[in-house]
Design an enzyme around this catalytic site. Structure first.
Site, mmCIF file in Angstrom:
data_model
loop_
_atom_site.group_PDB
_atom_site.id
_atom_site.type_symbol
_atom_site.label_atom_id
_atom_site.label_comp_id
_atom_site.label_asym_id
_atom_site.label_seq_id
_atom_site.Cartn_x
_atom_site.Cartn_y
_atom_site.Cartn_z
ATOM 1 N N ARG A 96 0.617 -1.857 0.145
ATOM 2 C CA ARG A 96 -0.224 -0.124 0.009
ATOM 3 C C ARG A 96 0.903 1.734 0.237
ATOM 4 O O ARG A 96 0.385 2.026 -0.274
ATOM 5 C CB ARG A 96 -1.095 0.437 0.898
ATOM 6 C CG ARG A 96 -1.734 -1.194 1.254
ATOM 7 C CD ARG A 96 -3.191 -0.385 1.992
ATOM 8 N NE ARG A 96 -4.301 -1.406 1.761
ATOM 9 C CZ ARG A 96 -3.698 -2.644 2.329
ATOM 10 N NH1 ARG A 96 -3.457 -2.678 4.021
ATOM 11 N NH2 ARG A 96 -4.971 -3.998 2.936
ATOM 12 N N LYS A 118 3.254 12.621 -10.903
ATOM 13 C CA LYS A 118 2.470 11.359 -12.219
ATOM 14 C C LYS A 118 3.287 9.827 -12.461
ATOM 15 O O LYS A 118 4.512 10.019 -12.696
ATOM 16 C CB LYS A 118 2.113 11.187 -13.332
ATOM 17 C CG LYS A 118 1.130 12.568 -13.345
ATOM 18 C CD LYS A 118 0.409 12.834 -15.016
ATOM 19 C CE LYS A 118 -0.177 13.950 -14.984
ATOM 20 N NZ LYS A 118 -0.500 14.280 -16.596
ATOM 21 N N GLU A 160 11.842 19.831 -24.212
ATOM 22 C CA GLU A 160 10.938 20.281 -22.773
ATOM 23 C C GLU A 160 11.120 21.894 -22.117
ATOM 24 O O GLU A 160 10.310 22.393 -21.880
ATOM 25 C CB GLU A 160 10.535 19.655 -21.869
ATOM 26 C CG GLU A 160 9.964 17.647 -22.524
ATOM 27 C CD GLU A 160 8.780 18.074 -22.907
ATOM 28 O OE1 GLU A 160 7.814 18.668 -22.659
ATOM 29 O OE2 GLU A 160 8.540 16.980 -23.917
ATOM 30 N N LYS A 200 7.848 24.237 -14.392
ATOM 31 C CA LYS A 200 6.508 22.413 -13.857
ATOM 32 C C LYS A 200 6.329 22.447 -12.485
ATOM 33 O O LYS A 200 4.784 22.559 -12.737
ATOM 34 C CB LYS A 200 7.713 21.582 -14.066
ATOM 35 C CG LYS A 200 6.487 20.462 -14.021
ATOM 36 C CD LYS A 200 6.145 19.062 -15.026
ATOM 37 C CE LYS A 200 5.774 18.300 -15.082
ATOM 38 N NZ LYS A 200 5.643 16.983 -15.677
ATOM 39 N N GLU A 210 -5.157 18.040 -12.551
ATOM 40 C CA GLU A 210 -4.903 18.803 -14.135
ATOM 41 C C GLU A 210 -6.324 18.623 -14.567
ATOM 42 O O GLU A 210 -7.021 18.151 -15.406
ATOM 43 C CB GLU A 210 -4.436 17.479 -14.422
ATOM 44 C CG GLU A 210 -3.578 17.376 -16.099
ATOM 45 C CD GLU A 210 -3.012 16.896 -17.222
ATOM 46 O OE1 GLU A 210 -3.357 15.629 -16.779
ATOM 47 O OE2 GLU A 210 -2.601 17.151 -18.580
ATOM 48 N N ARG A 214 -3.177 23.422 -15.142
ATOM 49 C CA ARG A 214 -1.560 21.992 -15.791
ATOM 50 C C ARG A 214 -2.020 21.820 -17.443
ATOM 51 O O ARG A 214 -0.734 21.424 -17.787
ATOM 52 C CB ARG A 214 -1.922 21.098 -14.986
ATOM 53 C CG ARG A 214 -0.576 19.897 -14.644
ATOM 54 C CD ARG A 214 -1.246 18.703 -13.713
ATOM 55 N NE ARG A 214 0.332 18.059 -14.341
ATOM 56 C CZ ARG A 214 0.397 16.894 -12.743
ATOM 57 N NH1 ARG A 214 0.241 17.005 -11.715
ATOM 58 N NH2 ARG A 214 1.922 16.181 -13.477
ATOM 59 N N ASN A 218 0.980 21.091 -22.125
ATOM 60 C CA ASN A 218 0.517 19.948 -23.625
ATOM 61 C C ASN A 218 1.019 21.023 -24.540
ATOM 62 O O ASN A 218 0.675 20.527 -25.837
ATOM 63 C CB ASN A 218 -0.586 19.299 -23.394
ATOM 64 C CG ASN A 218 -1.328 18.846 -21.915
ATOM 65 O OD1 ASN A 218 -0.386 17.753 -21.651
ATOM 66 N ND2 ASN A 218 -1.888 18.608 -21.890
ATOM 67 N N HIS A 221 1.913 19.240 -27.671
ATOM 68 C CA HIS A 221 2.297 17.492 -27.434
ATOM 69 C C HIS A 221 0.854 17.363 -28.369
ATOM 70 O O HIS A 221 0.894 15.503 -28.009
ATOM 71 C CB HIS A 221 1.914 17.263 -26.247
ATOM 72 C CG HIS A 221 3.358 17.845 -24.814
ATOM 73 N ND1 HIS A 221 3.670 18.717 -25.444
ATOM 74 C CD2 HIS A 221 3.894 16.628 -24.878
ATOM 75 C CE1 HIS A 221 5.426 18.000 -24.926
ATOM 76 N NE2 HIS A 221 4.762 17.230 -24.451
ATOM 77 N N HIS A 225 2.308 14.896 -30.026
ATOM 78 C CA HIS A 225 1.700 12.783 -30.014
ATOM 79 C C HIS A 225 1.699 11.733 -30.952
ATOM 80 O O HIS A 225 1.236 11.245 -31.367
ATOM 81 C CB HIS A 225 0.880 13.048 -29.142
ATOM 82 C CG HIS A 225 1.665 12.501 -27.383
ATOM 83 N ND1 HIS A 225 0.465 13.093 -26.413
ATOM 84 C CD2 HIS A 225 2.275 12.144 -27.229
ATOM 85 C CE1 HIS A 225 1.521 13.215 -25.194
ATOM 86 N NE2 HIS A 225 2.705 12.950 -25.537
ATOM 87 N N HIS A 239 12.410 10.770 -31.092
ATOM 88 C CA HIS A 239 11.941 11.167 -30.413
ATOM 89 C C HIS A 239 10.911 11.764 -29.550
ATOM 90 O O HIS A 239 10.222 12.972 -30.306
ATOM 91 C CB HIS A 239 13.488 11.301 -29.481
ATOM 92 C CG HIS A 239 14.582 10.271 -29.327
ATOM 93 N ND1 HIS A 239 15.904 10.527 -28.192
ATOM 94 C CD2 HIS A 239 14.605 9.359 -30.402
ATOM 95 C CE1 HIS A 239 16.398 9.292 -28.668
ATOM 96 N NE2 HIS A 239 15.888 8.816 -30.190
#
Ligand SMILES: NC(=O)c1ccc[n+]([C@@H]2O[C@H](COP(=O)([O-])OP(=O)(O)OC[C@H]3O[C@@H](n4cnc5c(N)ncnc54)[C@H](O)[C@@H]3O)[C@@H](O)[C@H]2O)c1
Ligand SMILES: [Zn+2]
Length: 336
Positions: A96, A118, A160, A200, A210, A214, A218, A221, A225, A239
């Site tokens: 836990r 995260k 980034e 960040k 989020e 937040r 993105n 992205h 993505h 990459h």
């Protein structure tokens, strides 16, 4: 890394394990061990994104049970984002939840993956399909670890950093794009990593789960993505940071087409990305495929894409809608 014990009181833990991969461990485990007064267990897995899976997750848990780790143990995640995400998830589930320390060794994990709590793994083909919000006891960054990192990995992380400048800090953007990444001194690099962590962290703190602000992280992205996934299908691997760099160009163009961002800033972003040695365009991809990919993204429900876009360099907005035609026109900007 040899001063871990000066930064954190390790006596409070019953057992200590280091999770790392075959490429990283050989460089840095000896350095960590040199500075520790006590025994540590090593858990070494293979390198690569494919290890962020349920079998490796289970393997690590079994190893912890076999070595009689208990609730008072500490797991040190020594590696890139893969190790951090996987190890943080294991630490959150073992009995836990046990304490864990992030020791990121790629530029991307230092300025991005290790900040924001995260953690998780890929599941049934879904990237980060299962996971937790799980804060580590600390994040320890040693910039010396970057000396063994391949150049392409380093530049991918730099993407980034440029993003942080665009969405949150104009002066920082100008500084990080003022030279080629390799031309920054170690001291400058430390200050850059520190500033990116601050940016960040401050964005994440303002919106831990989020639901709003937040989302500005993105930027680059949504299109990034889609490019990353389409290239994955063709085996012409790109990459993450490279795809994001191209995504930032297209999304800045979209912001300009929407009338919220000026042409001059768009050119500055392109020049900065080129100076960093990152790509600004892509070949062998169609706008139709890109649209399909973006619309099937789990973040975009009801056939609507919500964009995070800059309004000027140093400030961004989220939940912005755009017509299909404008999106297509923005994508055309990056197709060769
Ligand atoms: N949790 C988050 O908020 C978050 C944010 C961004 C990305 N991520 C995740 O991070 C992962 C990508 O992380 P990454 O880019 O660090 O990739 P990675 O962890 O796969 O590391 C890249 C490669 O570099 C090697 N490596 C790492 N450090 C090294 C060093 N110092 N010297 C030599 N080689 C080294 C690794 O073995 C690996 O082969 C993805 O799974 C992504 O989903 C998570
Ligand atoms: Zn990213």
């Amino acid at each position: 890394l040899e001063k871990l014990e000066e930064v954190i009181d390790l006596n409070q833990y019953s057992k200590i394990g280091i999770l790392t991969d075959e490429l990283i461990g050989k460089h840095f485990i000896p350095i960590i061990k040199k500075g520790l007064k006590r025994e540590v267990s090593e858990i070494i897995i293979q390198s690569g994104e494919k290890e962020k899976n349920i079998e490796t997750f289970q393997y690590i848990l079994e190893k912890l049970f076999k070595e009689q780790f208990d609730r008072k143990s500490l797991l040190i995640n020594l590696g890139g984002g893969v190790i951090g995400d996987l190890g943080g998830f294991v630490a959150g589930c073992f009995m836990r939840g046990i304490s864990f320390l992030q020791v990121p060794t790629t530029l991307l994990s230092q300025v991005d993956a290790s900040i924001g709590d995260k953690v998780g793994i890929n599941f049934v083909g879904i990237k980060n399909g299962i996971g937790l919000f799980n804060p580590p006891v600390g994040v320890i960054i040693d910039v010396h670890t970057l000396s063994t990192l391949p150049r392409r990995e380093f530049l991918s992380g730099f993407s980034e950093i440029i993003k942080h400048g665009i969405i949150a800090d104009k002066k920082y953007f100008e500084f990080v794009t003022s030279k080629k990444p390799a031309e920054f001194s170690k001291k400058e690099l430390v200050s850059i990593i520190k500033r990116s962590c601050e940016i960040k962290a401050s964005i994440v703190e303002a919106d831990e789960k989020e639901t709003g602000f937040r989302k500005t992280l993105n930027f680059g992205h949504t299109i990034g993505h889609a490019i990353e996934e389409l290239k994955l299908e063709t085996n012409a691997l790109l990459h993450h940071g490279e795809a994001v760099a191209i995504g930032m160009v297209a999304e800045s163009k979209l912001a300009e087409l929407l009338g919220m961002f000026n042409k001059h800033d768009l050119e500055k972003i392109k020049k900065g990305i080129i100076r960093a040695g990152l790509p600004t365009s892509i070949s062998n991809i169609s706008t139709e495929k890109m649209m399909d990919k973006m619309l099937s993204d789990k973040k975009n429900r009801n056939g609507k894409i919500l964009w995070s876009l800059p309004e000027k360099i140093g400030s961004a907005k989220f939940n912005i809608e755009a017509s299909e035609q404008l999106i297509i026109n923005a994508i055309k900007q990056i197709l060769l």
